[in-house]
Design a protein around this motif. Sequence first.
Motif, PDB file in Angstrom:
ATOM      1  N   PRO A 164      43.609   9.015  61.750  1.00  0.00           N
ATOM      2  CA  PRO A 164      43.383   9.797  60.522  1.00  0.00           C
ATOM      3  C   PRO A 164      42.294   9.218  59.628  1.00  0.00           C
ATOM      4  O   PRO A 164      41.588   9.969  58.947  1.00  0.00           O
ATOM      5  N   LEU A 165      42.144   7.888  59.606  1.00  0.00           N
ATOM      6  CA  LEU A 165      41.125   7.282  58.745  1.00  0.00           C
ATOM      7  C   LEU A 165      39.726   7.675  59.195  1.00  0.00           C
ATOM      8  O   LEU A 165      38.868   8.025  58.368  1.00  0.00           O
ATOM      9  N   LEU A 166      39.475   7.627  60.492  1.00  0.00           N
ATOM     10  CA  LEU A 166      38.165   8.024  61.006  1.00  0.00           C
ATOM     11  C   LEU A 166      37.913   9.505  60.753  1.00  0.00           C
ATOM     12  O   LEU A 166      36.797   9.907  60.404  1.00  0.00           O
ATOM     13  N   ALA A 167      38.953  10.316  60.880  1.00  0.00           N
ATOM     14  CA  ALA A 167      38.824  11.745  60.601  1.00  0.00           C
ATOM     15  C   ALA A 167      38.507  11.987  59.129  1.00  0.00           C
ATOM     16  O   ALA A 167      37.694  12.851  58.786  1.00  0.00           O
ATOM     17  N   ALA A 168      39.144  11.206  58.244  1.00  0.00           N
ATOM     18  CA  ALA A 168      38.866  11.354  56.811  1.00  0.00           C
ATOM     19  C   ALA A 168      37.430  10.952  56.492  1.00  0.00           C
ATOM     20  O   ALA A 168      36.751  11.607  55.685  1.00  0.00           O
ATOM     21  N   MET A 169      36.940   9.890  57.114  1.00  0.00           N
ATOM     22  CA  MET A 169      35.553   9.472  56.904  1.00  0.00           C
ATOM     23  C   MET A 169      34.581  10.567  57.364  1.00  0.00           C
ATOM     24  O   MET A 169      33.590  10.853  56.678  1.00  0.00           O
ATOM     25  N   ALA A 170      34.863  11.169  58.512  1.00  0.00           N
ATOM     26  CA  ALA A 170      34.003  12.245  59.008  1.00  0.00           C
ATOM     27  C   ALA A 170      33.992  13.425  58.050  1.00  0.00           C
ATOM     28  O   ALA A 170      32.930  14.000  57.742  1.00  0.00           O
ATOM     29  N   THR A 171      35.164  13.786  57.546  1.00  0.00           N
ATOM     30  CA  THR A 171      35.262  14.915  56.611  1.00  0.00           C
ATOM     31  C   THR A 171      34.498  14.630  55.326  1.00  0.00           C
ATOM     32  O   THR A 171      33.789  15.498  54.806  1.00  0.00           O
ATOM     33  N   VAL A 172      34.630  13.418  54.809  1.00  0.00           N
ATOM     34  CA  VAL A 172      33.935  13.059  53.563  1.00  0.00           C
ATOM     35  C   VAL A 172      32.419  13.100  53.753  1.00  0.00           C
ATOM     36  O   VAL A 172      31.681  13.586  52.885  1.00  0.00           O
ATOM     37  N   LEU A 173      31.923  12.630  54.890  1.00  0.00           N
ATOM     38  CA  LEU A 173      30.484  12.654  55.146  1.00  0.00           C
ATOM     39  C   LEU A 173      29.965  14.081  55.268  1.00  0.00           C
ATOM     40  O   LEU A 173      28.895  14.416  54.733  1.00  0.00           O
ATOM     41  N   VAL A 174      30.705  14.931  55.968  1.00  0.00           N
ATOM     42  CA  VAL A 174      30.289  16.332  56.089  1.00  0.00           C
ATOM     43  C   VAL A 174      30.298  17.004  54.721  1.00  0.00           C
ATOM     44  O   VAL A 174      29.372  17.741  54.364  1.00  0.00           O
ATOM     45  N   MET A 175      31.344  16.739  53.934  1.00  0.00           N
ATOM     46  CA  MET A 175      31.407  17.305  52.595  1.00  0.00           C
ATOM     47  C   MET A 175      30.262  16.811  51.729  1.00  0.00           C
ATOM     48  O   MET A 175      29.676  17.585  50.955  1.00  0.00           O
ATOM     49  N   THR A 176      29.915  15.548  51.843  1.00  0.00           N
ATOM     50  CA  THR A 176      28.809  15.002  51.048  1.00  0.00           C
ATOM     51  C   THR A 176      27.505  15.712  51.390  1.00  0.00           C
ATOM     52  O   THR A 176      26.725  16.059  50.494  1.00  0.00           O
ATOM     53  N   GLY A 177      27.248  15.909  52.680  1.00  0.00           N
ATOM     54  CA  GLY A 177      26.048  16.636  53.072  1.00  0.00           C
ATOM     55  C   GLY A 177      26.027  18.048  52.516  1.00  0.00           C
ATOM     56  O   GLY A 177      24.992  18.528  52.038  1.00  0.00           O
ATOM     57  N   MET A 178      27.170  18.724  52.543  1.00  0.00           N
ATOM     58  CA  MET A 178      27.234  20.082  51.994  1.00  0.00           C
ATOM     59  C   MET A 178      27.074  20.079  50.485  1.00  0.00           C
ATOM     60  O   MET A 178      26.424  20.968  49.919  1.00  0.00           O
ATOM     61  N   PHE A 179      27.668  19.104  49.816  1.00  0.00           N
ATOM     62  CA  PHE A 179      27.541  19.036  48.361  1.00  0.00           C
ATOM     63  C   PHE A 179      26.087  18.789  47.950  1.00  0.00           C
ATOM     64  O   PHE A 179      25.627  19.299  46.919  1.00  0.00           O
ATOM     65  N   PHE A 180      25.345  18.009  48.736  1.00  0.00           N
ATOM     66  CA  PHE A 180      23.922  17.836  48.473  1.00  0.00           C
ATOM     67  C   PHE A 180      23.216  19.181  48.542  1.00  0.00           C
ATOM     68  O   PHE A 180      22.408  19.535  47.662  1.00  0.00           O
ATOM     69  N   LYS A 181      23.477  19.937  49.601  1.00  0.00           N
ATOM     70  CA  LYS A 181      22.816  21.235  49.778  1.00  0.00           C
ATOM     71  C   LYS A 181      23.223  22.225  48.694  1.00  0.00           C
ATOM     72  O   LYS A 181      22.412  23.058  48.263  1.00  0.00           O
ATOM     73  N   LEU A 182      24.492  22.136  48.257  1.00  0.00           N
ATOM     74  CA  LEU A 182      24.971  23.032  47.203  1.00  0.00           C
ATOM     75  C   LEU A 182      24.573  22.561  45.811  1.00  0.00           C
ATOM     76  O   LEU A 182      24.800  23.284  44.844  1.00  0.00           O
ATOM     77  N   SER A 183      24.001  21.361  45.717  1.00  0.00           N
ATOM     78  CA  SER A 183      23.624  20.739  44.443  1.00  0.00           C
ATOM     79  C   SER A 183      24.823  20.605  43.503  1.00  0.00           C
ATOM     80  O   SER A 183      24.715  20.848  42.303  1.00  0.00           O
ATOM     81  N   ALA A 184      25.970  20.245  44.060  1.00  0.00           N
ATOM     82  CA  ALA A 184      27.140  19.969  43.238  1.00  0.00           C
ATOM     83  C   ALA A 184      27.014  18.562  42.653  1.00  0.00           C
ATOM     84  O   ALA A 184      26.431  17.667  43.263  1.00  0.00           O
ATOM     85  N   VAL A 185      27.548  18.369  41.467  1.00  0.00           N
ATOM     86  CA  VAL A 185      27.507  17.062  40.811  1.00  0.00           C
ATOM     87  C   VAL A 185      28.393  16.105  41.610  1.00  0.00           C
ATOM     88  O   VAL A 185      29.504  16.470  41.991  1.00  0.00           O
ATOM     89  N   PRO A 186      27.956  14.875  41.880  1.00  0.00           N
ATOM     90  CA  PRO A 186      26.768  14.169  41.378  1.00  0.00           C
ATOM     91  C   PRO A 186      25.554  14.236  42.307  1.00  0.00           C
ATOM     92  O   PRO A 186      24.717  13.340  42.278  1.00  0.00           O
ATOM     93  N   PHE A 187      25.458  15.258  43.130  1.00  0.00           N
ATOM     94  CA  PHE A 187      24.339  15.386  44.070  1.00  0.00           C
ATOM     95  C   PHE A 187      23.394  16.512  43.631  1.00  0.00           C
ATOM     96  O   PHE A 187      22.841  17.232  44.453  1.00  0.00           O
ATOM     97  N   HIS A 188      23.200  16.659  42.335  1.00  0.00           N
ATOM     98  CA  HIS A 188      22.569  17.843  41.774  1.00  0.00           C
ATOM     99  C   HIS A 188      21.181  17.603  41.194  1.00  0.00           C
ATOM    100  O   HIS A 188      20.506  18.567  40.806  1.00  0.00           O
ATOM    101  N   THR A 189      20.737  16.358  41.102  1.00  0.00           N
ATOM    102  CA  THR A 189      19.576  16.042  40.267  1.00  0.00           C
ATOM    103  C   THR A 189      18.289  16.718  40.739  1.00  0.00           C
ATOM    104  O   THR A 189      17.354  16.862  39.952  1.00  0.00           O
ATOM    105  N   TRP A 190      18.223  17.143  41.994  1.00  0.00           N
ATOM    106  CA  TRP A 190      16.990  17.719  42.519  1.00  0.00           C
ATOM    107  C   TRP A 190      16.796  19.179  42.129  1.00  0.00           C
ATOM    108  O   TRP A 190      15.658  19.674  42.104  1.00  0.00           O
ATOM    109  N   LEU A 191      17.881  19.899  41.835  1.00  0.00           N
ATOM    110  CA  LEU A 191      17.799  21.357  41.747  1.00  0.00           C
ATOM    111  C   LEU A 191      16.904  21.834  40.604  1.00  0.00           C
ATOM    112  O   LEU A 191      16.050  22.699  40.803  1.00  0.00           O
ATOM    113  N   ALA A 192      17.099  21.285  39.405  1.00  0.00           N
ATOM    114  CA  ALA A 192      16.321  21.754  38.252  1.00  0.00           C
ATOM    115  C   ALA A 192      14.825  21.525  38.455  1.00  0.00           C
ATOM    116  O   ALA A 192      14.000  22.391  38.143  1.00  0.00           O
ATOM    117  N   ASP A 193      14.448  20.365  38.977  1.00  0.00           N
ATOM    118  CA  ASP A 193      13.035  20.066  39.208  1.00  0.00           C
ATOM    119  C   ASP A 193      12.436  20.986  40.266  1.00  0.00           C
ATOM    120  O   ASP A 193      11.295  21.440  40.137  1.00  0.00           O
TER     121      ASP A 193
END
Length: 481
Positions: free
Chosen positions: A191-220
Amino acid sequence: MMPTFSALPPSVVVLSLGTMVLMLAITIKRSEIIDAVLTLLTLLVALAVLPMGAAPSALFAVDDWHRFSSALIILSSIGVLAMSWRDPTVREAHAPDEFYLLLLMSALGAVLMTAGRNDITFFIGLETLSLSLLGLIGYRQHRIEAGEAAMKYVVLSGVSSAILVFGFALSYAETGSLVFAAPHALHPVEPLLAAMATVLVMTGMFFKLSAVPFHTWLADVLEGTSIPVAALLSVVSKIGLFAAMLRYFAGFDLMTPGSVSDEVTAVALLSMIGGNLLAIGQTDLKRMLAGSSIAHIGYLMVALLAPGAFGLGSAGFYLAAYAAATIGAFAIMEAVSPNHTHLNSLQGLFRTRPALALGMAVMMASLAGIPPAVGFFAKVYVAVAGVSAHRDLLLAGLIVGSVMGLFYYLRVVRVMLMPATDEVSTGRIAAPGNAVLISALALVTLVLGVYPSLLIPRNPIHLGADVEAATLPVSTQTAIR
């Protein structure tokens, strides 16, 4: 080959063929009129074939959710096409033909993501969209701000894609499957490895969605690109990515203990508050709408964390309301002053161009959630979904964020009510296609606000959540190894 071809979503087939035809047309003879007509025809045909089915496949899910989200993507792309026609900022590049090609490819990538049932198909759609957006963002190549925006986008997009692929690799190492689903839904051994995989995939998606705290690029990026591309980036890419995120968590109960629910909740709250804080201090309309977009992603995550068809239905309704209001706001900015997006460009608009001012007021009311605009019912729908899932903290964030949003949305209306300036009074006449787009979106926003049942389907939207049925054959997995 025939079974594989028949398994493709019909809209993907049409968009792919249309892209190739448009590329051939550009090669034979450059004509902006022909290119725009071919792009429009391709999008209309892709919209028409959405109700058609496809053969069962481990790579694509042609279900109700794919059809609904793809319809929003295609309609939004048509709206961007309408405001791009004869746009002076697009024609600055002296080669507007490729603009329509990249627009069509971005729609193809977004639609492909909504049907992605496999990590590979999702990633192909994501990169098709990302590379198309990169070309569109830097399309005005002789402008420094366009080059700067493209550079910021390519660097952060590359980083987020790398994080996403790393998550897919961990997921495959744990489950032995390339199914596009949270590893917990595939009964992992570790389960720990699965949780790490899920968090990494979510982080990549949050970057693309410009969700906070991965949002700083969108306004510029939005500030540096043209208005039609800013609309495309704010709406089409967000719909495709959020639709894919809902599919990713379809077989995983985010209400269970030990899930990633806390992480998603934290990002949702930060996006609601941080997006509104970013927008409040802006005097540039594109930067203000960037903050607004971030906040609305936070609101949508309330529906993501509300399991079942009720949460899915509220997410679909909210995406439609957000798309109509945001595309409409950018279209009005394009009609008023495509090269000057400062808030002062709207000063006195109610006296000089009352129709456009009324349209902008409707869009701001919808984004703020003020009745009778459709945005009010969309927020109520999401709030009810949150209540059903007992997401009290998220509901508090939604209320606080909505109150904060009233300040800058109503500030736009206040500026339009102020005395007119010479700059506004000598504004150009809106292009016919853009004028039709603004009128249609304002009408849709008001009608759906009064009669929301016109958009809510009689039967719940179906999302194919059977992740086990999407597992690749053993021979395919062996070949990939």
